[in-house]
Write a protein that holds these residues in place. Structure first.
Motif, PDB file in Angstrom:
ATOM      1  N   SER A  71      42.843  42.885  40.450  1.00 35.95           N
ATOM      2  CA  SER A  71      42.223  43.586  41.582  1.00 35.95           C
ATOM      3  C   SER A  71      43.098  43.424  42.814  1.00 35.95           C
ATOM      4  O   SER A  71      43.827  42.438  42.951  1.00 35.95           O
ATOM      5  N   PRO A 108      42.756  44.345  47.195  1.00 31.21           N
ATOM      6  CA  PRO A 108      42.050  44.984  48.316  1.00 31.21           C
ATOM      7  C   PRO A 108      42.869  46.155  48.846  1.00 31.21           C
ATOM      8  O   PRO A 108      44.105  46.106  48.872  1.00 31.21           O
ATOM      9  N   GLU A 153      42.813  49.620  51.790  1.00 27.55           N
ATOM     10  CA  GLU A 153      42.236  50.465  52.828  1.00 27.55           C
ATOM     11  C   GLU A 153      42.996  51.791  52.830  1.00 27.55           C
ATOM     12  O   GLU A 153      44.211  51.818  52.641  1.00 27.55           O
ATOM     13  N   PHE A 212      38.391  54.707  53.500  1.00 24.72           N
ATOM     14  CA  PHE A 212      37.931  53.877  52.387  1.00 24.72           C
ATOM     15  C   PHE A 212      38.356  52.434  52.621  1.00 24.72           C
ATOM     16  O   PHE A 212      39.485  52.171  53.051  1.00 24.72           O
ATOM     17  N   LYS A 213      37.455  51.507  52.316  1.00 23.19           N
ATOM     18  CA  LYS A 213      37.784  50.083  52.304  1.00 23.19           C
ATOM     19  C   LYS A 213      37.083  49.466  51.108  1.00 23.19           C
ATOM     20  O   LYS A 213      35.859  49.536  50.996  1.00 23.19           O
ATOM     21  N   GLY A 214      37.865  48.911  50.194  1.00 20.72           N
ATOM     22  CA  GLY A 214      37.272  48.367  48.990  1.00 20.72           C
ATOM     23  C   GLY A 214      38.330  47.719  48.118  1.00 20.72           C
ATOM     24  O   GLY A 214      39.301  47.144  48.628  1.00 20.72           O
ATOM     25  N   THR A 215      38.166  47.870  46.805  1.00 17.75           N
ATOM     26  CA  THR A 215      39.023  47.153  45.861  1.00 17.75           C
ATOM     27  C   THR A 215      39.531  48.069  44.762  1.00 17.75           C
ATOM     28  O   THR A 215      38.745  48.839  44.187  1.00 17.75           O
ATOM     29  N   PHE A 217      39.034  56.907  44.143  1.00 13.46           N
ATOM     30  CA  PHE A 217      38.270  56.384  45.273  1.00 13.46           C
ATOM     31  C   PHE A 217      37.546  57.519  45.988  1.00 13.46           C
ATOM     32  O   PHE A 217      38.126  58.574  46.248  1.00 13.46           O
ATOM     33  N   THR A 237      35.096  58.628  52.772  1.00 12.20           N
ATOM     34  CA  THR A 237      33.909  58.785  53.612  1.00 12.20           C
ATOM     35  C   THR A 237      33.682  60.225  54.027  1.00 12.20           C
ATOM     36  O   THR A 237      32.592  60.583  54.466  1.00 12.20           O
TER      37      THR A 237
END
Length: 210
Positions: A24, A26, A28, A41-44, A59, A62
């Protein structure tokens, strides 16, 4: 990545591939420069690592991005970036705001950020390049009739002729979202929403349903 043309309608789904030794990472995704623009987007990124193999994640952003834009990927560790692409969205079946028109004419209307308000006599709102490759069954309209009933003429202009259909939108004090059945059309069309004399309508958006 600067000056990327995401097209007239754009997309809100992005795929990219990387090779990493970790399972994984992180991530953005920003429209423009980080901290000075909008975070999309902010996630993994998460997938079981396979040595020397680029693997893809998709992904959900928004919002739908369109037109010529810059996009930035921000990561927190090192790996090999393979590339990215947007998942194509078909304009004819997507959610469209009334303000995304290709042309508008008429006696009276008020274009605002979230819709076209106070639509009066003889207003014609045009949406081009609508490819109904899988046909249609209905249309969902978001708006408000400021009179007891406001006919909304939905006219399809295509190579095989023109088709006019009418949705009678009931009056209300609030914005409503209502679906109306339509006769099927298939192929490439220009779609015009036509408001005849006596209209008083606030038009927020619409979506054609297969």
């Amino acid at each position: 990545f600067d000056n990327i043309d995401f097209g007239e309608y754009g997309s809100d789904e992005l795929a990219f591939s990387i090779f990493t030794f970790r399972d994984s990472e992180p991530v953005e995704i920003w429209e423009g420069e980080p901290e000075n623009s909008e975070l999309l987007f902010k996630g993994t990124y998460a997938i079981k690592s396979i040595y020397n193999v680029y693997q893809e994640n998709i992904f959900k952003l928004t919002k739908r991005i369109k037109g010529v834009r810059s996009i930035t990927f921000r990561f927190h560790s090192s790996f090999v970036f393979g590339g990215f692409y947007m998942l194509k969205k078909e304009k004819a079946y997507g959610e469209l705001n009334a303000t995304e028109y290709n042309g508008i004419t008429g006696d009276s209307y008020d274009v605002r950020e979230d819709g076209i308000y106070a639509i009066g006599n003889n207003v014609d709102i045009e949406f081009q390049r609508m490819n109904f490759s899988e046909g249609i069954s209905s249309i969902t309209i978001t708006g408000r009739s400021n009179i007891p009933s406001n006919p909304v003429h939905v006219r399809f202009y295509g190579e095989n002729g023109d088709v006019n259909q009418i949705c009678d939108f009931p009056g209300s004090d609030e914005i409503q979202t209502i679906s109306f059945p339509l006769e099927n059309v298939t192929g490439m069309y220009k779609v015009n929403f036509i408001f005849l004399p006596g209209s008083n309508f606030d038009f927020v958006g619409f979506k054609f349903n297969k």
